[in-house]
Scaffold this motif. Structure first.
Motif, PDB file in Angstrom:
ATOM      1  N   ASN A  57     -29.226   9.303  35.670  1.00 58.25           N
ATOM      2  CA  ASN A  57     -27.910   8.681  35.654  1.00 58.25           C
ATOM      3  C   ASN A  57     -27.241   9.014  34.323  1.00 58.25           C
ATOM      4  OD1 ASN A  57     -28.729   7.486  38.057  1.00 58.25           O
ATOM      5  ND2 ASN A  57     -29.240   5.530  37.091  1.00 58.25           N
ATOM      6  N   TYR A  58     -25.916   9.015  34.317  1.00 55.36           N
ATOM      7  CA  TYR A  58     -25.213   9.285  33.063  1.00 55.36           C
ATOM      8  C   TYR A  58     -23.852   8.618  33.065  1.00 55.36           C
ATOM      9  CZ  TYR A  58     -22.553  12.836  35.672  1.00 55.36           C
ATOM     10  OH  TYR A  58     -21.748  13.466  36.587  1.00 55.36           O
ATOM     11  N   THR A  59     -23.313   8.420  31.873  1.00 51.73           N
ATOM     12  CA  THR A  59     -21.990   7.835  31.716  1.00 51.73           C
ATOM     13  C   THR A  59     -20.949   8.937  31.783  1.00 51.73           C
ATOM     14  OG1 THR A  59     -22.940   6.119  30.308  1.00 51.73           O
ATOM     15  CG2 THR A  59     -20.543   6.378  30.249  1.00 51.73           C
ATOM     16  N   ASN A  60     -19.911   8.723  32.592  1.00 56.37           N
ATOM     17  CA  ASN A  60     -18.908   9.761  32.808  1.00 56.37           C
ATOM     18  C   ASN A  60     -18.236  10.183  31.495  1.00 56.37           C
ATOM     19  OD1 ASN A  60     -17.256  11.437  34.601  1.00 56.37           O
ATOM     20  ND2 ASN A  60     -15.588  10.051  34.038  1.00 56.37           N
ATOM     21  N   ASN A  61     -17.852   9.215  30.674  1.00 55.09           N
ATOM     22  CA  ASN A  61     -17.280   9.503  29.352  1.00 55.09           C
ATOM     23  C   ASN A  61     -17.886   8.525  28.350  1.00 55.09           C
ATOM     24  OD1 ASN A  61     -15.811  10.048  27.069  1.00 55.09           O
ATOM     25  ND2 ASN A  61     -13.804   9.721  27.981  1.00 55.09           N
ATOM     26  N   PRO A  62     -18.928   8.943  27.626  1.00 54.91           N
ATOM     27  CA  PRO A  62     -19.604   8.029  26.701  1.00 54.91           C
ATOM     28  C   PRO A  62     -18.987   7.981  25.302  1.00 54.91           C
ATOM     29  CG  PRO A  62     -20.782  10.097  26.758  1.00 54.91           C
ATOM     30  CD  PRO A  62     -19.604  10.250  27.703  1.00 54.91           C
ATOM     31  N   TYR A  63     -17.881   8.700  25.075  1.00 51.39           N
ATOM     32  CA  TYR A  63     -17.297   8.795  23.736  1.00 51.39           C
ATOM     33  C   TYR A  63     -16.373   7.601  23.498  1.00 51.39           C
ATOM     34  CZ  TYR A  63     -19.208  13.474  23.942  1.00 51.39           C
ATOM     35  OH  TYR A  63     -20.066  14.541  24.060  1.00 51.39           O
ATOM     36  N   GLU A 173     -29.190   1.626  35.044  1.00 49.67           N
ATOM     37  CA  GLU A 173     -29.454   2.019  33.666  1.00 49.67           C
ATOM     38  C   GLU A 173     -29.228   3.512  33.471  1.00 49.67           C
ATOM     39  OE1 GLU A 173     -33.439   0.757  32.879  1.00 49.67           O
ATOM     40  OE2 GLU A 173     -32.849  -1.317  32.515  1.00 49.67           O
ATOM     41  N   THR A 174     -28.938   3.868  32.251  1.00 50.29           N
ATOM     42  CA  THR A 174     -28.843   5.269  31.877  1.00 50.29           C
ATOM     43  C   THR A 174     -29.534   5.467  30.534  1.00 50.29           C
ATOM     44  OG1 THR A 174     -27.321   7.040  31.213  1.00 50.29           O
ATOM     45  CG2 THR A 174     -26.534   4.811  30.963  1.00 50.29           C
ATOM     46  N   ASP A 175     -30.364   6.489  30.453  1.00 53.11           N
ATOM     47  CA  ASP A 175     -31.087   6.818  29.226  1.00 53.11           C
ATOM     48  C   ASP A 175     -31.361   8.314  29.279  1.00 53.11           C
ATOM     49  OD1 ASP A 175     -32.624   7.032  26.997  1.00 53.11           O
ATOM     50  OD2 ASP A 175     -34.138   5.569  27.584  1.00 53.11           O
TER      51      ASP A 175
END
Length: 236
Positions: A57-63, A173-175
């Motif tokens: 899993n990942y965040t689309n825009n983590p900035y 969760e995302t890691d």
């Protein structure tokens, strides 16, 4: 490595160009507020939920435009002329963290669940090099060093970690490791106020390197912003 060696030699050359009255050594412990600026930095984003076991899993825009706890440490050499002009070189390590709120999830849901709360923290580890020039001001027993210079951050790790609590009583969760931004270049003015051997410092790093420079499509701009403060111990 060639770039890193060149910067060290350039920094040492700057220091040697100043006729020194004395040389000072110091150690620094820092914290601060790190975040991202630029058109594509964001306060909130969504988590992309993967249905493939080998893909995280990942965040689309983590900035994120919000800050998380950051810290760093450094050692410094600084020369002082008889006119109280300064030339120095600081080298260290820092872990800089920004935060983005999670307001949605995307994946193979029959009905997309509501996000109750959540956030993702994006962490960047950097080896840093900070050559600088400046001026010392003296007020009775207090000394104040005002300096400015380019700061180079050589990325060692970039990772996101987050979670979102959903309305269906589950947690996503995302890691996962993210692409390295390469070398971050920042303009950094800083002020350190000393009383005897101890000092307090404050500075601001304005990033010039676009963390999304390698992405194609759209006007994607994300730059580092870091308000730094800390304590210093000086060895004369």
């Amino acid at each position: 490595m060639k770039k890193f060696g060149f910067l060290i030699l350039l920094s040492l050359f700057i220091i040697q160009c100043v006729t020194a009255q004395n040389t000072e050594y110091s150690v620094h412990l820092n914290s601060g507020l790190f975040s991202f600026g630029g058109e594509s930095a964001t306060k909130s984003s969504i988590i992309i939920v993967s249905d493939i076991g080998s893909i995280d899993n990942y965040t689309n825009n983590p900035y994120g435009t919000e800050s998380a706890f950051s810290y760093g440490m450094a050692a410094q050499i600084r020369r002082v002329t008889d006119r109280r002009l300064l030339a120095g070189l600081q080298a260290g390590y820092e872990m800089l963290k920004s935060k983005v709120h999670i307001n949605g999830v995307s994946g193979e849901y029959s009905v997309t669940p509501e996000v109750l709360d959540g956030h993702t923290v994006l962490s960047h580890g950097f080896m840093t090099l900070y050559p600088h020039l400046g001026k010392r001001f003296t007020f009775t027993k207090v000394e104040a060093d005002l300096v400015i210079g380019p700061e180079f951050g050589f990325n060692t790790v970039t990772r996101e970690k987050g979670e979102a609590n959903l309305g269906n009583n589950t947690t996503v969760e995302t890691d996962t490791e993210r692409n390295s931004p390469g070398t971050d270049i920042r303009i950094t003015p800083s002020l350190t106020v000393y009383y005897n051997s101890w000092g307090i410092s404050a500075g601001y790093s304005y990033g010039l390197h676009n963390y999304s420079a390698d992405l194609i499509g759209g006007n994607r701009e994300r730059y580092s912003r870091f308000f730094r403060f800390g304590i210093t111990y000086r060895i004369k």
